[in-house]
Scaffold this motif. Structure first.
Motif, mmCIF file in Angstrom:
data_model
loop_
_atom_site.group_PDB
_atom_site.id
_atom_site.type_symbol
_atom_site.label_atom_id
_atom_site.label_comp_id
_atom_site.label_asym_id
_atom_site.label_seq_id
_atom_site.Cartn_x
_atom_site.Cartn_y
_atom_site.Cartn_z
ATOM 1 N N LEU A 119 -3.315 -0.525 9.646
ATOM 2 C CA LEU A 119 -3.841 0.377 8.621
ATOM 3 C C LEU A 119 -3.678 -0.214 7.215
ATOM 4 O O LEU A 119 -4.548 -0.051 6.352
ATOM 5 N N SER A 120 -2.555 -0.906 6.997
ATOM 6 C CA SER A 120 -2.292 -1.510 5.688
ATOM 7 C C SER A 120 -3.340 -2.567 5.351
ATOM 8 O O SER A 120 -3.815 -2.661 4.210
ATOM 9 N N LEU A 121 -3.705 -3.366 6.341
ATOM 10 C CA LEU A 121 -4.746 -4.384 6.129
ATOM 11 C C LEU A 121 -6.082 -3.718 5.783
ATOM 12 O O LEU A 121 -6.793 -4.151 4.884
ATOM 13 N N TYR A 122 -6.381 -2.634 6.504
ATOM 14 C CA TYR A 122 -7.642 -1.920 6.299
ATOM 15 C C TYR A 122 -7.688 -1.303 4.901
ATOM 16 O O TYR A 122 -8.738 -1.250 4.260
ATOM 17 N N ALA A 123 -6.521 -0.825 4.432
ATOM 18 C CA ALA A 123 -6.455 -0.095 3.153
ATOM 19 C C ALA A 123 -6.086 -0.986 1.970
ATOM 20 O O ALA A 123 -5.825 -0.482 0.880
ATOM 21 N N GLU B 48 -7.663 -2.843 -0.067
ATOM 22 C CA GLU B 48 -8.491 -2.744 -1.276
ATOM 23 C C GLU B 48 -8.219 -1.425 -2.018
ATOM 24 O O GLU B 48 -8.045 -1.400 -3.234
ATOM 25 N N GLU B 49 -8.151 -0.303 -1.249
ATOM 26 C CA GLU B 49 -7.915 1.013 -1.866
ATOM 27 C C GLU B 49 -6.446 1.219 -2.231
ATOM 28 O O GLU B 49 -6.116 2.108 -3.009
ATOM 29 N N LYS B 50 -5.541 0.430 -1.612
ATOM 30 C CA LYS B 50 -4.091 0.521 -1.855
ATOM 31 C C LYS B 50 -3.472 1.837 -1.370
ATOM 32 O O LYS B 50 -2.351 2.180 -1.739
ATOM 33 N N CYS B 51 -4.211 2.586 -0.533
ATOM 34 C CA CYS B 51 -3.669 3.868 -0.053
ATOM 35 C C CYS B 51 -4.229 4.179 1.331
ATOM 36 O O CYS B 51 -5.457 4.119 1.545
ATOM 37 N N ILE B 52 -3.338 4.506 2.282
ATOM 38 C CA ILE B 52 -3.744 4.887 3.635
ATOM 39 C C ILE B 52 -3.984 6.395 3.659
ATOM 40 O O ILE B 52 -3.094 7.177 3.312
ATOM 41 N N VAL C 132 0.851 -1.195 0.000
ATOM 42 C CA VAL C 132 0.000 0.000 0.000
ATOM 43 C C VAL C 132 0.883 1.240 0.000
ATOM 44 O O VAL C 132 2.084 1.165 0.271
ATOM 45 N N GLN C 133 0.263 2.388 -0.305
ATOM 46 C CA GLN C 133 0.933 3.669 -0.161
ATOM 47 C C GLN C 133 0.323 4.406 1.023
ATOM 48 O O GLN C 133 -0.750 4.029 1.500
ATOM 49 N N ILE C 134 1.002 5.462 1.503
ATOM 50 C CA ILE C 134 0.443 6.274 2.575
ATOM 51 C C ILE C 134 0.590 7.743 2.226
ATOM 52 O O ILE C 134 1.671 8.190 1.815
ATOM 53 N N GLU C 135 -0.498 8.486 2.328
ATOM 54 C CA GLU C 135 -0.474 9.913 2.017
ATOM 55 C C GLU C 135 0.423 10.671 2.998
ATOM 56 O O GLU C 135 0.548 10.276 4.159
ATOM 57 N N GLU C 136 1.001 11.783 2.531
ATOM 58 C CA GLU C 136 1.892 12.585 3.378
ATOM 59 C C GLU C 136 1.168 13.090 4.628
ATOM 60 O O GLU C 136 1.697 13.038 5.734
#
Length: 343
Positions: free
Chosen positions: A191-195, A197-201, A163-167
């Protein structure tokens, strides 16, 4: 340069590793990765060894390293506490044959991963052995991460979780969870597990799911009072009481936060940068950055008055008079009054 953990995951192993520094989470994480990727579950019983060099001569460990692996293609040998790489050798309880180690480093066994675990802030760079080790080993300096390094580490961790994570989400995660790598890893993995599907936190995910540390709640409590959101500050305080947090501990953390604000303001005035302040006060640079932001909201007179109030509250807390929860309530009301008076 390819990070050490990525090489390990890709099975690009080195015959010698040197893991040193006082950020034990990074060292333990690297050890775990080595065990997981270098050996199968069946091989661990035969080809995994560990020595404490405060109790065992290094030549004994080297004999193990030079012995062929049994039922497998490689061995993994951990050597803990190599005090001879520091300036503290006088404290050693064991005589080590360091010539033998120098010879081994020149021609290490190709079937063994020899891993030195040095939980020391500094090594003695003047020593020939230290220079040789750093030159020939794969080195991880496990130091406390600054803000930029911490953010990069979190982004890399998120990427390894696909996944990616926003700044903005990064900033909120550090603000809510603090800078302890074990806590951050747990929160980021969740958070990675939660995200997935969207591939982005996102920032919203962080606010919704991240568990707050007591220290972060205290920071938020102080910040709410400073910005005039007193009702929110009291809500945080009463929530902490419901969680059975001791009033004396809450007061101590409030005092610690104001002490940091006061010291940051003083040192900034003397020309210290945030990294220098963090080193001088032995706190994480991100905490100094937050304290610097809060310090700009206070005058010197306000901070002096607040420090006196905290000392009085501490004295009351340790006497048998007023109920302890009420002492903090009174402090918060007085704090609000001081801020309004000088605002």
């Amino acid at each position: 340069m390819i990070p050490i953990w990525k090489k390990i995951k890709n099975k690009q192993f080195s015959p010698v590793y040197l893991l040193y520094g006082n950020e034990m989470f990074l060292i333990n994480e690297t050890k775990h990765q080595l065990v997981h990727h270098a050996l199968t579950q069946e091989e661990m019983d035969f080809n995994l060894a560990s020595f404490d060099l405060e109790e065992t001569p290094v030549e004994t460990a080297l004999e193990e390293a030079e012995t062929l692996p049994f039922m497998g293609e490689r061995k993994l040998v951990f050597l803990h506490n190599p005090l001879f790489l520091t300036a503290e050798r006088a404290k050693e309880k064991v005589d080590h044959n360091l010539k033998k180690l120098e010879q081994y480093l020149q021609n290490p066994a190709p079937y063994t991963l020899l891993v030195f675990i040095a939980p020391y802030e500094k090594l003695d760079e003047r020593k020939k052995l230290t220079k040789q080790m750093k030159k020939q080993a794969e080195v991880l300096e496990a130091k406390k991460l600054g803000e930029k390094e911490l953010k990069k580490w979190l982004k890399d961790r998120a990427a390894s979780n696909h996944v990616q994570i926003e700044e903005e989400a990064l900033d909120h995660l550090i603000a809510l969870a603090g800078t302890n790598l074990m806590v951050l890893t747990s929160e980021l993995d969740k958070l990675s597990l939660y995200a997935l599907e969207e591939k982005c936190i996102t920032k919203e995910m962080v606010i919704k799911l991240t568990a707050r540390s007591l220290e972060q709640d205290i920071f938020s409590l102080v910040d709410r009072v400073v910005t005039g959101k007193v009702e929110e500050a009291f809500r945080i305080y009463y929530d902490l009481l419901k969680l059975n947090e001791e009033p004396i501990k809450i007061l101590a953390l409030i005092a610690s936060q104001f002490r940091l604000i006061y010291q940051t303001k003083e040192l900034s005035r003397k020309g210290y940068g945030q990294q220098q302040i963090a080193g001088y006060l032995k706190v994480h640079p991100f905490r100094v950055k937050l304290a610097a932001g809060q310090s700009r909201r206070f005058t010197d007179e306000q901070l002096s008055a607040i420090m006196m109030m905290l000392a009085d509250s501490d004295l009351q807390m340790k006497s048998n008079g007023m109920a302890k929860p009420m002492i903090i309530e009174m402090f918060l009301f007085k704090l609000q009054s001081i801020i309004r008076k000088h605002g």
